[in-house]
Design a protein around this motif. Structure first.
Motif, short mmCIF file in Angstrom:
data_model
loop_
_atom_site.label_atom_id
_atom_site.label_comp_id
_atom_site.label_asym_id
_atom_site.label_seq_id
_atom_site.Cartn_x
_atom_site.Cartn_y
_atom_site.Cartn_z
N GLY A 177 15.82 59.94 9.73
CA GLY A 177 17.22 60.12 10.14
C GLY A 177 18.09 60.64 9.00
O GLY A 177 18.92 61.54 9.19
N ALA A 178 17.86 60.10 7.80
CA ALA A 178 18.64 60.53 6.64
C ALA A 178 18.29 61.96 6.24
O ALA A 178 19.16 62.74 5.85
N LEU A 179 17.01 62.31 6.33
CA LEU A 179 16.59 63.68 6.03
C LEU A 179 17.29 64.67 6.97
O LEU A 179 17.78 65.71 6.54
N ALA A 180 17.33 64.34 8.25
CA ALA A 180 18.00 65.21 9.23
C ALA A 180 19.51 65.29 8.95
O ALA A 180 20.12 66.35 9.05
N ALA A 181 20.09 64.14 8.55
CA ALA A 181 21.53 64.12 8.27
C ALA A 181 21.87 64.96 7.04
O ALA A 181 22.87 65.68 7.03
N MET A 182 21.01 64.90 6.02
CA MET A 182 21.24 65.73 4.83
C MET A 182 21.07 67.21 5.17
O MET A 182 21.85 68.06 4.71
N ARG A 183 20.08 67.50 5.98
CA ARG A 183 19.83 68.89 6.40
C ARG A 183 21.04 69.46 7.15
O ARG A 183 21.40 70.63 6.98
N ASP A 184 21.68 68.63 7.96
CA ASP A 184 22.73 69.11 8.85
C ASP A 184 24.14 68.95 8.29
O ASP A 184 25.11 69.30 8.97
N ARG A 185 24.26 68.44 7.09
CA ARG A 185 25.62 68.19 6.56
C ARG A 185 26.34 69.53 6.32
O ARG A 185 25.70 70.52 5.96
N PRO A 186 27.66 69.54 6.52
CA PRO A 186 28.40 70.80 6.35
C PRO A 186 28.71 71.10 4.89
O PRO A 186 28.57 70.24 4.01
N ASP A 187 29.16 72.31 4.66
CA ASP A 187 29.67 72.73 3.36
C ASP A 187 31.02 72.04 3.13
O ASP A 187 31.94 72.20 3.92
N ARG A 188 31.13 71.26 2.05
CA ARG A 188 32.40 70.57 1.78
C ARG A 188 33.03 71.06 0.47
O ARG A 188 33.82 70.35 -0.15
N THR A 189 32.70 72.29 0.07
CA THR A 189 33.33 72.82 -1.14
C THR A 189 34.84 73.02 -0.95
O THR A 189 35.61 72.87 -1.90
N GLN A 190 35.25 73.31 0.28
CA GLN A 190 36.69 73.45 0.56
C GLN A 190 37.40 72.12 0.35
O GLN A 190 38.51 72.07 -0.19
N VAL A 191 36.74 71.04 0.77
CA VAL A 191 37.30 69.69 0.56
C VAL A 191 37.47 69.45 -0.94
O VAL A 191 38.52 68.98 -1.40
N LEU A 192 36.43 69.78 -1.69
CA LEU A 192 36.46 69.61 -3.14
C LEU A 192 37.63 70.37 -3.75
O LEU A 192 38.33 69.87 -4.63
N GLN A 193 37.85 71.58 -3.25
CA GLN A 193 38.90 72.45 -3.78
C GLN A 193 40.29 71.91 -3.47
O GLN A 193 41.22 72.10 -4.26
N GLU A 194 40.43 71.21 -2.36
CA GLU A 194 41.75 70.76 -1.91
C GLU A 194 42.10 69.34 -2.33
O GLU A 194 43.21 68.88 -2.11
N LEU A 195 41.15 68.63 -2.95
CA LEU A 195 41.42 67.25 -3.35
C LEU A 195 42.51 67.20 -4.42
O LEU A 195 42.50 67.97 -5.37
N ALA A 196 43.41 66.25 -4.25
CA ALA A 196 44.47 66.05 -5.24
C ALA A 196 44.07 65.02 -6.29
O ALA A 196 44.77 64.82 -7.28
N ILE A 197 42.94 64.33 -6.06
CA ILE A 197 42.49 63.28 -6.98
C ILE A 197 41.52 63.86 -8.02
O ILE A 197 40.90 64.90 -7.79
N PRO A 198 41.38 63.20 -9.17
CA PRO A 198 40.42 63.66 -10.18
C PRO A 198 38.98 63.52 -9.69
O PRO A 198 38.64 62.56 -8.98
#
Length: 262
Positions: A177-198
């Motif tokens: 289940g975890a392998l499938a979840a890692m395979r299917d996770r989305p690109d979150r680089t946009q989240v990283l770019q928009e974070l206001a926290i360190p």
């Protein structure tokens, strides 16, 4: 305490640790001891891992992030520094996307906001098939050692055996289940770019799971980022470079909590 899905030690500002794939909160036990002198240190078991026997039909990063939120709510944690190793970092990014207000900062510890490449997705599918056909033990035995840089394996034999023991306690359906979840996770680089926290990044220069070029693709994205590249280190800096990573995390935590009331 043994059957709890978390460990909770020390006092002061809170650092929360999330383990990686086929791990449990136990991987942080020795690592976090010096940090407990200065902070409240919580390590969680993610669903299906360690003592967290929650029966998830889906092991998505989002559902695991919801479980983390629920555990933090129960522990009365309003804000924390969230540290995620490997898969725990994927969960950290899912948590940050939805609950940034609960975070003072985050640390991607040998982890990434990038999605799997097509090649890695194919490898995940092959691994799922292998685990289903050959079982957990036959998967874990050859899986763990390559996570450590070759030059560190002899001196870290005990840590490698600990990782194998923890891994073999992970149920087969959780692994697939975890392998499938890692395979299917989305690109979150946009989240990283928009974070206001360190954001803190800790990378191993010899890490086959998060290659150096992938590290370089993302470490400049946050508004405020601190980056550590560790030589002669694979995917397991909490064992391979224990003192350096402890000190880096402590310094980062002290910086983000400077002037805050505990």
């Amino acid at each position: 305490m043994e059957n709890k899905t978390y460990s909770d030690t020390g006092s002061g500002h809170t650092i929360v640790f999330l383990h990686g794939f086929c791990e449990s909160k136990q991987v942080w036990e020795a690592f976090t001891q010096p940090l407990q002198q200065h902070f409240r240190v919580i390590a969680l078991d993610l669903p299906g891992h360690g003592n967290n026997t929650q029966n998830n039909s889906s092991y998505s990063m989002e559902s695991m992030a919801e479980d983390v939120k629920q555990q933090l709510d129960e522990l009365g944690v309003q804000q924390c520094l969230l540290v995620g190793h490997s898969m725990g970092g994927y969960v950290t990014m899912a948590f940050a996307e939805k609950y940034e207000d609960r975070l003072k900062g985050l640390c991607l510890f040998h982890s990434s906001a990038l999605p799997d490449t097509d090649e890695k997705k194919e490898n995940r599918n092959k691994t799922i098939g292998y685990v289903e056909q050959h079982g957990v033990d036959n998967f874990i035995n050859p899986f763990i050692e390559p996570l450590f840089f070759r030059g560190n394996r002899e001196k870290l034999k005990n840590e490698i055996e600990l990782m194998k023991t923890i891994g073999k306690q992970t149920p087969q359906k959780v692994i697939t289940g975890a392998l499938a979840a890692m395979r299917d996770r989305p690109d979150r680089t946009q989240v990283l770019q928009e974070l206001a926290i360190p954001v803190q990044f800790i990378f191993g220069k010899e890490d086959g799971a998060v290659p150096l070029e992938k590290a370089l693709e993302q470490c400049h994205l946050p508004y405020n980022s601190t980056v550590h590249f560790l030589g002669q280190t694979g995917h397991m800096g909490m064992f391979e470079r224990k003192t350096e990573t402890q000190q880096a995390l402590q310094k980062f935590a002290e910086t983000i909590y400077a002037g805050s009331q505990a």
